[in-house]
Write an enzyme that holds these catalytic residues in place. Sequence first.
Site, PDB file in Angstrom:
ATOM      1  N   THR A 204      -4.295  -7.044  11.149  1.00  0.00           N
ATOM      2  CA  THR A 204      -4.720  -5.786  10.617  1.00  0.00           C
ATOM      3  C   THR A 204      -4.460  -4.696  11.782  1.00  0.00           C
ATOM      4  OG1 THR A 204      -6.560  -6.792   9.241  1.00  0.00           O
ATOM      5  CG2 THR A 204      -6.735  -4.553   9.618  1.00  0.00           C
TER       6      THR A 204
ATOM      7  N   HIS B 226      -1.857  -5.801   1.992  1.00  0.00           N
ATOM      8  CA  HIS B 226      -3.193  -6.642   1.823  1.00  0.00           C
ATOM      9  C   HIS B 226      -2.871  -7.951   1.525  1.00  0.00           C
ATOM     10  CE1 HIS B 226      -7.588  -7.830   1.072  1.00  0.00           C
ATOM     11  NE2 HIS B 226      -6.821  -8.229  -0.131  1.00  0.00           N
TER      12      HIS B 226
ATOM     13  N   ASN C  84      -1.741   0.132   7.033  1.00  0.00           N
ATOM     14  CA  ASN C  84      -1.360  -1.035   7.712  1.00  0.00           C
ATOM     15  C   ASN C  84      -0.527  -1.955   6.664  1.00  0.00           C
ATOM     16  OD1 ASN C  84      -3.243  -1.977   5.908  1.00  0.00           O
ATOM     17  ND2 ASN C  84      -4.145  -3.114   7.387  1.00  0.00           N
TER      18      ASN C  84
ATOM     19  N   ARG D 152       3.484  -5.838   8.978  1.00  0.00           N
ATOM     20  CA  ARG D 152       2.769  -4.591   9.972  1.00  0.00           C
ATOM     21  C   ARG D 152       3.177  -4.635  11.295  1.00  0.00           C
ATOM     22  NH1 ARG D 152      -3.131  -7.430   8.028  1.00  0.00           N
ATOM     23  NH2 ARG D 152      -3.550  -5.957   6.168  1.00  0.00           N
TER      24      ARG D 152
ATOM     25  N   PHE E 278     -14.704   3.098   8.347  1.00  0.00           N
ATOM     26  CA  PHE E 278     -13.533   3.529   7.869  1.00  0.00           C
ATOM     27  C   PHE E 278     -13.258   3.563   6.346  1.00  0.00           C
ATOM     28  CE2 PHE E 278     -13.441  -1.124   8.924  1.00  0.00           C
ATOM     29  CZ  PHE E 278     -13.029  -1.608   7.744  1.00  0.00           C
TER      30      PHE E 278
ATOM     31  N   ARG F  57      -0.541 -14.151   4.808  1.00  0.00           N
ATOM     32  CA  ARG F  57      -1.344 -13.469   5.838  1.00  0.00           C
ATOM     33  C   ARG F  57      -0.384 -13.687   7.103  1.00  0.00           C
ATOM     34  NH1 ARG F  57      -6.440 -11.767   4.681  1.00  0.00           N
ATOM     35  NH2 ARG F  57      -7.144 -12.282   7.083  1.00  0.00           N
TER      36      ARG F  57
ATOM     37  N   LYS G 259       0.840  -1.293  -0.011  1.00  0.00           N
ATOM     38  CA  LYS G 259      -0.098  -0.084  -0.066  1.00  0.00           C
ATOM     39  C   LYS G 259       0.854   1.421  -0.050  1.00  0.00           C
ATOM     40  CE  LYS G 259      -3.705  -2.230   2.744  1.00  0.00           C
ATOM     41  NZ  LYS G 259      -4.616  -2.259   3.685  1.00  0.00           N
TER      42      LYS G 259
END
Length: 189
Positions: free
Chosen positions: A110, A137, A134, A124, A69, A104, A19
Amino acid sequence: MGPQCPNYRHLSLTLALLKPDITKMPYSLQHVRQMIIEKGFVIVKSNIISKMSRCKAEAFYEEHSSRFFYNRLVTYMSSGSVHAHILALPCNSVDDSNAITTWRKLMGPTKVMKTRYSEPDTIRGTFGLSDTRNCSHGSDSLETAKREIEFFFPDFDPIGFSGSLEEKELLRKHRDNLLTINQCKFVHS
Ligand code: CMP
């Protein structure tokens, strides 16, 4: 070939996004890319999007459109560069979610503030700034992975890839340690 060296027949796939908070920090981005490679992922395809449109961000996160959000999330995702990657890990028929679960786990949960303490070695936990910003994804299921891969790579057919020559070649090179990485495009061949 014993249980220590299983004869993997397939590559399990997942979609990974890096991100805007991480893509604009060259040192952090390089560190995250290194973490991906050290985990043993094969980077099958990469799509470096210099600026994601708001419309595309809204479509991608549509399932969250009723959440408090959502506006913050799509504003942030369309604020800078997003890197989309198809990550793969060798698997046999019983663990075809291998890439999904491993990515993950590498990202960490998250909620960044908690993750910084509970799982500081994750992406993260190391680089996350907030619950929105964060870093990354990852798809959460096989069905989602297929949909999300097709969203960012409309020319890529995840079903057709399974059993294809391209998959066999990447598997062979992975097994024989012959994969090379194009650092600029961040893709294996
Ligand atoms: P991601 O894994 O991309 O899936 C949905 C995204 O929404 C998530 O990462 C975060 O960027 C964002 N998100 C989830 N929960 C919150 C929250 N409580 N507050 C702000 N943003 C959130």
